[in-house]
Write a protein that holds these residues in place. Structure first.
Motif, PDB file in Angstrom:
ATOM      1  N   LEU A  11       0.271  -1.153   0.091  1.00 43.93           N
ATOM      2  CA  LEU A  11       0.038   0.112   0.084  1.00 43.93           C
ATOM      3  C   LEU A  11       0.811   1.343   0.174  1.00 43.93           C
ATOM      4  N   LYS A  12       2.202   0.950   0.526  1.00 41.28           N
ATOM      5  CA  LYS A  12       2.930   1.944   0.359  1.00 41.28           C
ATOM      6  C   LYS A  12       3.297   2.334  -0.540  1.00 41.28           C
ATOM      7  N   ALA A  13       3.737   1.592  -1.551  1.00 41.59           N
ATOM      8  CA  ALA A  13       3.955   1.352  -3.435  1.00 41.59           C
ATOM      9  C   ALA A  13       2.789   2.828  -3.729  1.00 41.59           C
ATOM     10  N   GLY A  14       1.480   2.360  -3.206  1.00 42.88           N
ATOM     11  CA  GLY A  14      -0.062   3.253  -3.809  1.00 42.88           C
ATOM     12  C   GLY A  14       0.420   4.283  -3.107  1.00 42.88           C
ATOM     13  N   ILE A  15       0.825   4.801  -1.911  1.00 46.72           N
ATOM     14  CA  ILE A  15       0.875   6.677  -1.597  1.00 46.72           C
ATOM     15  C   ILE A  15       2.044   7.120  -2.369  1.00 46.72           C
ATOM     16  N   ALA A  16       3.157   6.816  -2.562  1.00 45.43           N
ATOM     17  CA  ALA A  16       4.850   6.452  -3.243  1.00 45.43           C
ATOM     18  C   ALA A  16       4.170   7.292  -4.974  1.00 45.43           C
ATOM     19  N   VAL A  17       3.446   6.790  -5.784  1.00 44.26           N
ATOM     20  CA  VAL A  17       2.241   7.092  -6.964  1.00 44.26           C
ATOM     21  C   VAL A  17       2.917   8.812  -7.524  1.00 44.26           C
ATOM     22  N   PRO A  18       1.705   9.206  -6.835  1.00 46.03           N
ATOM     23  CA  PRO A  18       1.672  10.763  -7.511  1.00 46.03           C
ATOM     24  C   PRO A  18       2.973  11.386  -6.574  1.00 46.03           C
ATOM     25  N   PHE A  19       3.685  11.408  -5.894  1.00 43.43           N
ATOM     26  CA  PHE A  19       4.806  11.588  -5.542  1.00 43.43           C
ATOM     27  C   PHE A  19       5.799  11.409  -6.384  1.00 43.43           C
ATOM     28  N   PHE A  20       6.093  10.449  -7.044  1.00 44.24           N
ATOM     29  CA  PHE A  20       6.558   9.471  -8.027  1.00 44.24           C
ATOM     30  C   PHE A  20       6.663  10.169  -9.550  1.00 44.24           C
ATOM     31  N   VAL A  65       4.999  -0.028 -12.038  1.00 41.61           N
ATOM     32  CA  VAL A  65       5.155  -0.941 -10.964  1.00 41.61           C
ATOM     33  C   VAL A  65       4.849  -0.824 -10.097  1.00 41.61           C
ATOM     34  N   LEU A  66       4.238   0.593  -9.838  1.00 39.41           N
ATOM     35  CA  LEU A  66       4.416   0.895  -8.198  1.00 39.41           C
ATOM     36  C   LEU A  66       2.654   0.828  -8.106  1.00 39.41           C
ATOM     37  N   MET A  67       2.469   1.413  -9.067  1.00 33.89           N
ATOM     38  CA  MET A  67       0.792   1.188  -9.243  1.00 33.89           C
ATOM     39  C   MET A  67       0.123  -0.539  -9.544  1.00 33.89           C
ATOM     40  N   LEU A  68       1.091  -1.030 -10.021  1.00 39.80           N
ATOM     41  CA  LEU A  68       0.550  -2.772  -9.994  1.00 39.80           C
ATOM     42  C   LEU A  68       1.021  -3.458  -8.387  1.00 39.80           C
ATOM     43  N   ILE A  69       1.798  -3.030  -7.939  1.00 40.29           N
ATOM     44  CA  ILE A  69       2.003  -3.460  -6.608  1.00 40.29           C
ATOM     45  C   ILE A  69       1.242  -3.021  -5.401  1.00 40.29           C
ATOM     46  N   ALA A  70       0.906  -1.620  -5.606  1.00 44.95           N
ATOM     47  CA  ALA A  70      -0.531  -0.834  -4.708  1.00 44.95           C
ATOM     48  C   ALA A  70      -1.513  -1.766  -5.366  1.00 44.95           C
ATOM     49  N   ALA A  71      -1.948  -2.134  -6.247  1.00 44.20           N
ATOM     50  CA  ALA A  71      -2.752  -3.355  -7.084  1.00 44.20           C
ATOM     51  C   ALA A  71      -3.334  -4.041  -6.229  1.00 44.20           C
ATOM     52  N   CYS A  72      -2.140  -4.872  -5.815  1.00 45.59           N
ATOM     53  CA  CYS A  72      -1.994  -5.959  -4.911  1.00 45.59           C
ATOM     54  C   CYS A  72      -2.298  -5.579  -3.970  1.00 45.59           C
ATOM     55  N   GLY A  73      -1.799  -4.483  -2.623  1.00 45.52           N
ATOM     56  CA  GLY A  73      -2.252  -3.929  -1.817  1.00 45.52           C
ATOM     57  C   GLY A  73      -3.736  -4.128  -1.364  1.00 45.52           C
ATOM     58  N   PHE A  74      -4.136  -3.306  -2.897  1.00 43.67           N
ATOM     59  CA  PHE A  74      -5.438  -3.417  -2.078  1.00 43.67           C
ATOM     60  C   PHE A  74      -6.116  -3.574  -2.069  1.00 43.67           C
ATOM     61  N   TRP A  75      -6.167  -5.350  -3.149  1.00 47.33           N
ATOM     62  CA  TRP A  75      -6.931  -6.553  -2.846  1.00 47.33           C
ATOM     63  C   TRP A  75      -6.379  -7.162  -1.382  1.00 47.33           C
ATOM     64  N   LEU A  76      -4.950  -7.341  -1.669  1.00 45.16           N
ATOM     65  CA  LEU A  76      -4.726  -8.267   0.230  1.00 45.16           C
ATOM     66  C   LEU A  76      -5.446  -7.263   1.031  1.00 45.16           C
ATOM     67  N   GLY A  77      -4.922  -6.015   1.158  1.00 47.95           N
ATOM     68  CA  GLY A  77      -5.859  -5.182   2.423  1.00 47.95           C
ATOM     69  C   GLY A  77      -7.554  -5.538   2.771  1.00 47.95           C
ATOM     70  N   SER A  78      -7.841  -5.219   0.760  1.00 48.39           N
ATOM     71  CA  SER A  78      -9.357  -5.148   1.446  1.00 48.39           C
ATOM     72  C   SER A  78     -10.305  -6.462   2.360  1.00 48.39           C
ATOM     73  N   ARG A  79      -9.209  -7.569   1.521  1.00 47.15           N
ATOM     74  CA  ARG A  79     -10.131  -9.168   2.197  1.00 47.15           C
ATOM     75  C   ARG A  79      -9.675  -9.085   3.706  1.00 47.15           C
ATOM     76  N   ARG A  80      -8.982  -8.294   4.240  1.00 41.45           N
ATOM     77  CA  ARG A  80      -8.751  -8.508   5.613  1.00 41.45           C
ATOM     78  C   ARG A  80      -9.477  -7.588   6.394  1.00 41.45           C
ATOM     79  N   THR A  81      -9.833  -6.684   5.789  1.00 43.22           N
ATOM     80  CA  THR A  81     -10.835  -5.180   6.244  1.00 43.22           C
ATOM     81  C   THR A  81     -12.096  -5.175   5.636  1.00 43.22           C
ATOM     82  N   GLY A  82     -12.854  -6.743   5.072  1.00 42.35           N
ATOM     83  CA  GLY A  82     -13.963  -6.182   5.258  1.00 42.35           C
ATOM     84  C   GLY A  82     -14.366  -5.451   4.040  1.00 42.35           C
ATOM     85  N   VAL A  83     -14.186  -4.972   3.105  1.00 45.23           N
ATOM     86  CA  VAL A  83     -14.392  -4.018   1.801  1.00 45.23           C
ATOM     87  C   VAL A  83     -14.981  -5.434   1.202  1.00 45.23           C
TER      88      VAL A  83
END
Length: 206
Positions: A11-20, A65-83
């Motif tokens: 998810l931190k890869a996603g946070i870095a996207v706009p700065f990059f 590449v950061l967005m691809l990593i973030a996409a994995c984070g969104f999926w895995l994180g969402s599954r853990r939090t009930g999204v």
């Protein structure tokens, strides 16, 4: 490394996207004689006229590449939090396709006619702010975040109407500004949503 920490890192890869995305433009633009953030679009920094074309295109590829990593984070994180499953799947797919779009654009820089990519990329890029905005609206909780989402979506809708010709406004002299305002309604939402999801995951542990 625990699975939770790995997801948080994704998810931190996603946070870095706009700065990059905006950072590499700020670095490359001064080396391009006559470049204007108002008139010139970002992709021109990776064209055959740019002194730092390779730097810019590698940077955009890494951003993808950061967005691809973030996409994995969104999926895995969402599954853990009930999204909700559907929202999680659509957000992950949109961010993933956005990453592929960036990598494609970097691989086929301007003036290559393939630079624009497949229309499917554009469809997901347009859908991404609405999907991320839905997530932020539901889990962001604060009035400030909801106001930010509403403003971003209104601005994006206005630019889409201008680009499509529905609004008869001549923006030919401000193409660069128009593109940057549009991307400001997309990439920062990735970072905000990633930060919120990371926070929700941490709260669920308490």
């Amino acid at each position: 490394m625990t699975k939770l920490r790995l997801i948080s890192l994704f998810l931190k890869a996603g946070i870095a996207v706009p700065f990059f995305y905006f950072g590499i433009q700020l670095i490359a633009a001064p080396f391009f004689p006559g470049y204007s953030f108002i008139r010139n679009v970002a992709s021109e920094l990776g064209s055959d006229r740019s002194p730092l074309a390779s730097f810019f295109n590698v940077g955009i590829f890494v951003q993808g590449v950061l967005m691809l990593i973030a996409a994995c984070g969104f999926w895995l994180g969402s599954r853990r939090t009930g999204v909700p499953w559907g929202l999680a799947a659509l957000i992950s797919a949109a961010v993933f396709m956005g990453g592929l779009q960036s990598m494609w654009a970097a691989h086929f820089p301007m003036p290559d006619p393939r630079h624009g990519g497949h229309p499917l990329f554009l469809a997901f890029m347009i859908a991404m702010p609405f999907l991320l905005g839905t997530f932020i609206w539901k889990y962001g909780r604060t009035k400030a975040l909801r106001t930010y989402v509403a403003a971003a979506l209104l601005v994006m809708a206005a630019i889409v109407l201008v680009n499509s010709g529905v609004l008869k406004i001549d923006a030919s002299q401000v193409e660069g500004l128009k593109q940057r305002v549009l991307t400001l309604t997309i990439f920062p939402l990735v970072a905000v949503a990633a930060r919120i999801l990371d926070r929700v995951m941490q709260e669920n542990l308490e």
